[in-house]
Design a protein around this motif. Sequence first.
Motif, PDB file in Angstrom:
ATOM      1  N   TYR A 149     -11.248  14.546  -6.072  1.00 19.28           N
ATOM      2  CA  TYR A 149     -10.335  13.429  -6.308  1.00 19.28           C
ATOM      3  C   TYR A 149      -8.994  14.028  -6.665  1.00 19.28           C
ATOM      4  O   TYR A 149      -8.846  14.603  -7.738  1.00 19.28           O
ATOM      5  N   LEU A 192       0.830   4.093  -2.876  1.00 11.95           N
ATOM      6  CA  LEU A 192       0.553   5.500  -2.666  1.00 11.95           C
ATOM      7  C   LEU A 192       1.699   6.381  -3.107  1.00 11.95           C
ATOM      8  O   LEU A 192       1.514   7.504  -3.505  1.00 11.95           O
ATOM      9  N   ARG A 234      -4.559  13.857  -5.337  1.00 16.70           N
ATOM     10  CA  ARG A 234      -3.379  12.980  -5.329  1.00 16.70           C
ATOM     11  C   ARG A 234      -2.678  13.232  -4.001  1.00 16.70           C
ATOM     12  O   ARG A 234      -3.021  14.164  -3.294  1.00 16.70           O
ATOM     13  N   PRO A 235      -1.729  12.387  -3.636  1.00 16.09           N
ATOM     14  CA  PRO A 235      -1.010  12.642  -2.375  1.00 16.09           C
ATOM     15  C   PRO A 235      -0.431  14.055  -2.384  1.00 16.09           C
ATOM     16  O   PRO A 235       0.192  14.472  -3.355  1.00 16.09           O
ATOM     17  N   ARG A 254     -11.915   6.735  -2.137  1.00 15.58           N
ATOM     18  CA  ARG A 254     -11.074   5.895  -2.968  1.00 15.58           C
ATOM     19  C   ARG A 254      -9.615   6.294  -2.799  1.00 15.58           C
ATOM     20  O   ARG A 254      -9.311   7.476  -2.591  1.00 15.58           O
ATOM     21  N   ALA A 255      -8.745   5.318  -2.882  1.00 14.60           N
ATOM     22  CA  ALA A 255      -7.301   5.566  -2.850  1.00 14.60           C
ATOM     23  C   ALA A 255      -6.929   6.443  -1.669  1.00 14.60           C
ATOM     24  O   ALA A 255      -6.250   7.450  -1.819  1.00 14.60           O
ATOM     25  N   GLY A 286       0.639   8.074  -8.159  1.00 15.33           N
ATOM     26  CA  GLY A 286      -0.037   8.574  -6.961  1.00 15.33           C
ATOM     27  C   GLY A 286      -0.781   7.472  -6.257  1.00 15.33           C
ATOM     28  O   GLY A 286      -0.534   7.207  -5.104  1.00 15.33           O
ATOM     29  N   ASP A 287      -1.699   6.829  -6.929  1.00 15.14           N
ATOM     30  CA  ASP A 287      -2.596   5.948  -6.226  1.00 15.14           C
ATOM     31  C   ASP A 287      -3.309   5.071  -7.249  1.00 15.14           C
ATOM     32  O   ASP A 287      -2.824   4.871  -8.336  1.00 15.14           O
ATOM     33  N   LEU A 288      -4.481   4.626  -6.872  1.00 12.34           N
ATOM     34  CA  LEU A 288      -5.267   3.858  -7.819  1.00 12.34           C
ATOM     35  C   LEU A 288      -5.506   4.711  -9.060  1.00 12.34           C
ATOM     36  O   LEU A 288      -5.805   5.883  -8.951  1.00 12.34           O
ATOM     37  N   GLN A 322       0.836  -1.205   0.000  1.00  8.00           N
ATOM     38  CA  GLN A 322       0.000   0.000   0.000  1.00  8.00           C
ATOM     39  C   GLN A 322       0.869   1.253   0.000  1.00  8.00           C
ATOM     40  O   GLN A 322       0.572   2.210  -0.680  1.00  8.00           O
ATOM     41  N   GLN A 323       1.967   1.211   0.765  1.00 10.92           N
ATOM     42  CA  GLN A 323       2.877   2.361   0.777  1.00 10.92           C
ATOM     43  C   GLN A 323       3.350   2.669  -0.628  1.00 10.92           C
ATOM     44  O   GLN A 323       3.295   3.794  -1.078  1.00 10.92           O
TER      45      GLN A 323
END
Lengths: 186, 596
Positions: free
Chosen positions: B443, A161, B445-446, B495-496, A166-168, A157-158
């Motif tokens: 939505y 992310l 991003r980090p 999500r995410a 970025g992510d999904l 998961q880290q």
Amino acid sequence: MSRATVELDFFGMSKENSSSSSKSKFLNRQRSFRDIQSAISKMNPELLKSVIASGSAASNKSTPDNGNQMSSNKSFSVPSTPKQELPPFPALPVYFPLPRLNLENPLETAPLTIFYNGTVAVFDVPQDKAENILKLAEKGISKTVVEPVADPRTDHQQKLLESLDGDLPIARRKSLQRFLEKRKER
Amino acid sequence: MNNLNCSGCGVGGGMSDVVLECVMPYIHDPRDRDAVSLVCRRWYELDAITRRHVTIALCYSTSPDRLQRRFKHLESLKMKGKPRAAMFFNLIPEDWGGFVTPWVNEIAESFNCLKSLHFRRMIVKDSDLELLASSRGRVLEVLKLDKCSGFSTDGLSHIGRSCRQLRTLFLEESGIAEKDGDWLHELATNNTVLQTLNFYMTDLTKVRLEDLELLAKNCRSLVSLKISDFELLELVGFFRSASAIEEFCGGSFNEPDQPGKYAAVIFPPKLCRLGLTYMEKNVMSIVFPFASLLKKLDLLYVLLGTEDHCVLVQRCPNLEVLETRNVIGDRGLEALAQSCKRLKRLRIERGADEQEMEDVDGRVSQRGLIALAQGCLEIEYIAVYVSDITNAALEHLGAYSKNLNDFRLVLLDQEHMITDLPLDNGVRALLSGCEKLQRFGLYLRPGGLSDVGLGYIGQYSRHVRWMILGSVGESDEGLLAFSTGCPSLQKLEMRACCFTESALARAALQLTSLRYLWVHGYRETSTGHRDLLTMVRPFWNIELIPSRKVPTVNNAGQNVFDDNPAHILAYYSLAGPRTDFPDTVKPLDPAKVVAA
């Protein structure tokens, strides 16, 4: 070969070949390079970077005793442009033996060769580490390879992310997806 | 006569039933109805007898039997099944659930007044449609199978044959197995009152021109037609007959090299809502003669560039609804802001990622949003995919867009560097400025929104009832701060995100209005699902879709398996846990989790 070799069918190439128990089997070089490229393109680039980076520190003096080997202090690169700086490695002939477990001494290390992005890396690894690497490559998960991971799911998961995307991935509606695909065909 | 059976009827003796029965039919808002039904038993009963419409936001929150016992005389029913994520490929398993069968069975037996049915994201079988047709066909006026799947054109034939009173048949985005085009023939032959027919985005290809023309001839009240791909040149005759048509979407331009031919297409005189699939720049001029009448324009499936969008919207001063892809660009939004002062709804979807497929100008950023905020003061709904964003853009929206009730922003991941992150202050300004906001989507991003920013969402989203949050916040603390606010939040999708199950469970307990929670992608920990036990409580169903590998096709066109992280779905239900789980979905069983 004078020392025990771990023979592992890293890219599943043996499935395509007719059965042969020959220990040293040289495939058609062109075809296997293409296959390697496609297999490597499926692997996670982060994984490969970390593997190669850790491997280069450990095994810069390994020389497998095969047939047409280059000497280790001669740098050689396959003619294509690598995307990042990597230490030069000796080029090796393409060699894909059939799966065969080394039962004599599981802790003894053997060379593991990886072709990636126009460069080649060789690592001396014991069998269990080699199996770990192969499993990871199959799964294509981004993970640090060398040490066994305490909580694989957290690290997963880290990395998920922290990776560049970025992510999904942001999903696209089905109707729009279908339109964009149909448009390509027009 | 004063009937004082009712206790708690207020000071001064209360209200007679007769008065109440006269007033009740004028009370429509479901929240008002809810309040009325809680006053006393008599008012509850009167509400139950007179309520015309019920929306069941999640079909598993109650049962057909409960609905029937309370609202016997229901005339109109809407219900939803699968989570919203089902509109994307590969997120929700196809057989997740949401079967209409138990509901149709009850409708066939009990609901004698039911005239209007709307199923959204549910699984419908041909046998369900057959039963519906035979039991309710004579009275059914509205049937909407909205993003549904599981049925074929055979089921539709039953509807066409038996539902002669049908005013609306809506099938948009449903997955329909196509056997032939007979269903349309049945509909065209047996119906004379149809007003709305919609099979847009259904991939039905066997529809016959003669049946469309028959429909135009027989159904003189046909006002809205949205169809699948169908060559526009063949519809010339249809358009001539269907003179009452106000809305048309679909069609196709299969002869783009002969644009002159399309001059033969004369659209009906009242047409004011339009969407033409595969329309290109060289045929765009066929809409110019009536562009100034257009209230709604669907450009989602056209082949136009940024400049073409500018040219087109400048001719549409009365435009109220625009749907398009981000190829419209900032320039297109500036043109919109200048020309379309009446704009109420704007939806900008994500176009192709590949550079060659869309205009280079085809990106939306803070520049377009600021122009939009300043130019289109009546805007109520904005859904937009942006390539870049700033706090200032959101601040402008907060300052100018006072009618905004639904706002959704997705930050695309193409650009590595975004001009101005985190968006904490902009989000705060937007939420506090747009007081009518009820639906909110973000939505990012980090790094897009800090924990402080997430706390702002909690603090400033007083009337927001639905939210989707993707990749926001930094840690569990942000989520916990968020969940002390959001007083009206009923439905939350995430999500995410980087939150642990422990924080998710605690947040669910803290959000006072929450009745539905969906999470896809969260920070997994070694204690995992045990932490979800924190939110175990009566009437709260908790379901999991464990992480799995989903077959998909990557950018190189290869078949690969994608990691699909776990989903958590939790919702209030009066009906207890589901009994129709597929293999991919598991109820959270506290006993099993504790033992594990």
